[in-house]
Design a protein around this motif. Sequence first.
Motif, PDB file in Angstrom:
ATOM      1  N   GLU A 228      47.960  36.389  45.454  1.00  0.00           N
ATOM      2  CA  GLU A 228      46.623  36.081  44.946  1.00  0.00           C
ATOM      3  C   GLU A 228      45.808  37.326  44.659  1.00  0.00           C
ATOM      4  O   GLU A 228      45.034  37.381  43.700  1.00  0.00           O
ATOM      5  N   ARG A 229      45.966  38.371  45.483  1.00  0.00           N
ATOM      6  CA  ARG A 229      45.064  39.520  45.378  1.00  0.00           C
ATOM      7  C   ARG A 229      45.704  40.728  44.687  1.00  0.00           C
ATOM      8  O   ARG A 229      45.281  41.862  44.861  1.00  0.00           O
ATOM      9  N   GLU A 230      46.729  40.473  43.909  1.00  0.00           N
ATOM     10  CA  GLU A 230      47.299  41.479  43.018  1.00  0.00           C
ATOM     11  C   GLU A 230      47.826  42.705  43.762  1.00  0.00           C
ATOM     12  O   GLU A 230      47.618  43.846  43.376  1.00  0.00           O
ATOM     13  N   SER A 231      48.535  42.453  44.870  1.00  0.00           N
ATOM     14  CA  SER A 231      49.153  43.559  45.588  1.00  0.00           C
ATOM     15  C   SER A 231      50.616  43.748  45.187  1.00  0.00           C
ATOM     16  O   SER A 231      51.240  44.740  45.543  1.00  0.00           O
ATOM     17  N   GLY A 232      51.166  42.788  44.440  1.00  0.00           N
ATOM     18  CA  GLY A 232      52.580  42.861  44.052  1.00  0.00           C
ATOM     19  C   GLY A 232      52.814  42.274  42.679  1.00  0.00           C
ATOM     20  O   GLY A 232      52.344  42.790  41.668  1.00  0.00           O
ATOM     21  N   ILE A 233      53.509  41.120  42.638  1.00  0.00           N
ATOM     22  CA  ILE A 233      53.974  40.600  41.352  1.00  0.00           C
ATOM     23  C   ILE A 233      52.841  40.103  40.454  1.00  0.00           C
ATOM     24  O   ILE A 233      53.045  39.950  39.245  1.00  0.00           O
ATOM     25  N   ARG A 234      51.645  39.856  40.997  1.00  0.00           N
ATOM     26  CA  ARG A 234      50.553  39.429  40.117  1.00  0.00           C
ATOM     27  C   ARG A 234      50.241  40.496  39.074  1.00  0.00           C
ATOM     28  O   ARG A 234      49.727  40.194  37.994  1.00  0.00           O
ATOM     29  N   LYS A 235      50.559  41.759  39.379  1.00  0.00           N
ATOM     30  CA  LYS A 235      50.335  42.819  38.400  1.00  0.00           C
ATOM     31  C   LYS A 235      51.126  42.580  37.120  1.00  0.00           C
ATOM     32  O   LYS A 235      50.755  43.086  36.055  1.00  0.00           O
ATOM     33  N   HIS A 236      52.208  41.805  37.209  1.00  0.00           N
ATOM     34  CA  HIS A 236      52.996  41.507  36.006  1.00  0.00           C
ATOM     35  C   HIS A 236      52.167  40.785  34.947  1.00  0.00           C
ATOM     36  O   HIS A 236      52.455  40.883  33.749  1.00  0.00           O
ATOM     37  N   LEU A 237      51.132  40.059  35.395  1.00  0.00           N
ATOM     38  CA  LEU A 237      50.280  39.342  34.450  1.00  0.00           C
ATOM     39  C   LEU A 237      49.493  40.297  33.548  1.00  0.00           C
ATOM     40  O   LEU A 237      48.858  39.865  32.589  1.00  0.00           O
ATOM     41  N   ASN A 238      49.549  41.585  33.864  1.00  0.00           N
ATOM     42  CA  ASN A 238      48.863  42.572  33.044  1.00  0.00           C
ATOM     43  C   ASN A 238      49.748  43.121  31.923  1.00  0.00           C
ATOM     44  O   ASN A 238      49.411  44.146  31.317  1.00  0.00           O
ATOM     45  N   LEU A 239      50.862  42.461  31.635  1.00  0.00           N
ATOM     46  CA  LEU A 239      51.682  42.869  30.495  1.00  0.00           C
ATOM     47  C   LEU A 239      50.802  42.964  29.239  1.00  0.00           C
ATOM     48  O   LEU A 239      50.115  42.010  28.879  1.00  0.00           O
ATOM     49  N   GLY A 240      50.822  44.124  28.597  1.00  0.00           N
ATOM     50  CA  GLY A 240      50.013  44.329  27.396  1.00  0.00           C
ATOM     51  C   GLY A 240      48.588  44.751  27.658  1.00  0.00           C
ATOM     52  O   GLY A 240      47.864  45.134  26.730  1.00  0.00           O
ATOM     53  N   HIS A 241      48.144  44.712  28.911  1.00  0.00           N
ATOM     54  CA  HIS A 241      46.726  44.926  29.207  1.00  0.00           C
ATOM     55  C   HIS A 241      46.361  46.390  29.449  1.00  0.00           C
ATOM     56  O   HIS A 241      45.192  46.750  29.325  1.00  0.00           O
ATOM     57  N   THR A 242      47.326  47.236  29.794  1.00  0.00           N
ATOM     58  CA  THR A 242      46.982  48.636  30.051  1.00  0.00           C
ATOM     59  C   THR A 242      46.459  49.287  28.776  1.00  0.00           C
ATOM     60  O   THR A 242      45.381  49.899  28.763  1.00  0.00           O
ATOM     61  N   LEU A 243      47.193  49.137  27.684  1.00  0.00           N
ATOM     62  CA  LEU A 243      46.693  49.623  26.396  1.00  0.00           C
ATOM     63  C   LEU A 243      45.575  48.721  25.877  1.00  0.00           C
ATOM     64  O   LEU A 243      44.578  49.205  25.338  1.00  0.00           O
ATOM     65  N   GLY A 244      45.726  47.414  26.040  1.00  0.00           N
ATOM     66  CA  GLY A 244      44.731  46.477  25.525  1.00  0.00           C
ATOM     67  C   GLY A 244      43.345  46.744  26.065  1.00  0.00           C
ATOM     68  O   GLY A 244      42.359  46.807  25.311  1.00  0.00           O
ATOM     69  N   HIS A 245      43.218  46.909  27.380  1.00  0.00           N
ATOM     70  CA  HIS A 245      41.917  47.182  27.983  1.00  0.00           C
ATOM     71  C   HIS A 245      41.362  48.533  27.521  1.00  0.00           C
ATOM     72  O   HIS A 245      40.149  48.680  27.305  1.00  0.00           O
ATOM     73  N   ALA A 246      42.239  49.525  27.387  1.00  0.00           N
ATOM     74  CA  ALA A 246      41.790  50.841  26.929  1.00  0.00           C
ATOM     75  C   ALA A 246      41.201  50.749  25.527  1.00  0.00           C
ATOM     76  O   ALA A 246      40.151  51.339  25.234  1.00  0.00           O
TER      77      ALA A 246
END
Length: 359
Positions: A228-246
């Motif tokens: 729930e608190r993005e300490s592990g696999i929840r980070k996978h939901l950020n696919l595309g978001h590192t560049l996208g957010h930038a």
Amino acid sequence: MEETNITAASHSYPVYIGENLRHEICRYLPKSYSSILIITDETVAARYLPDVEKSLSKETVFSHVIPAGERAKSINTFYQLHTKAIEYGLDRQSVMIALGGGVVGDVAGFAAATFMRGIDFIQMPTTILAHDSSVGGKVAINHEQGKNLIGSFHAPAAVIYDVQTLHTLPDHEIRSGYAELLKEALLADEDLYHSLIKDDLSALSSQDLSGKLLRGIDIKAGIVEVDERESGIRKHLNLGHTLGHALESLQGYGYRTHGESVALGMLFAFRVSKKAFSAELPYEQLVSWLKQNGYPLNIPDIEPEDILLKMKKDKKTLRTTIQMVLLEDMTKPALMEISDEDLLEYLYDFQKELAQNHS
């Protein structure tokens, strides 16, 4: 009407998806509330606020309208919502209803998470994109230095999703939401990906859309319930978001939609995945579909060094080393740290390719 259930650390909550749910909100309230504050934006208010207010005519209901668009996810809007909640006399047995897209859900949810140290809120998404943001309990506002840097985890009491509201969306909002659906499919359901990639975004039916949205929500719920608190696999939901957010931060919130930026971020992740894992991903197929459906595939007038600096402000960055969600293969996400030197090279190559082929 479809229904699923999501288990958060604090409580479980239902997700209802169907047509005309906005006309019978009382049926879906999880409990009785002392008062209700509906928070919506200017665009949604004109179309759907009267319907929701009428369906709650027997309740003590207030409403507040915020500006439409990403710029409303600000500290000023957040403070304004607290002011209104105090003026209307909300208490700990009150509820805030977020009627709108991801922006409304994020800022209203963060206001609910912090008003009197936390009261209930209900998500009423009116965009395709909000199928993703309305579940999982992440609520936030933006800082001028980065997206979603100020926020909390606060799961909704319920999600009430009237898909009939999706048929009034402008084309760019449909594109935005479908990018997140594609992301979920790439993470966990190859069959869903192949189904989505056949869709013409100008001809979507409520029934077909309901099924795909429910599958996308189930994919996200399966991940969130484990982490729930993005300490592990929840980070996978950020696919595309590192560049996208930038890109969102550099180009200004609202320059293009969140999902349109994420679509570019996913293409970039495909390219980096090929270099990192020799992954054979359907890059050309995805590019072709994005072009056919009007996604803007360009990054104008931004230096790669500036993009790199903004990416370093991403929440996944550790000790100034950028972590990206990549794909070893379809539905096989992996988190990888990437050096500044490599990332700059990848950004230069990607921008050059976009300029040559998609400008």
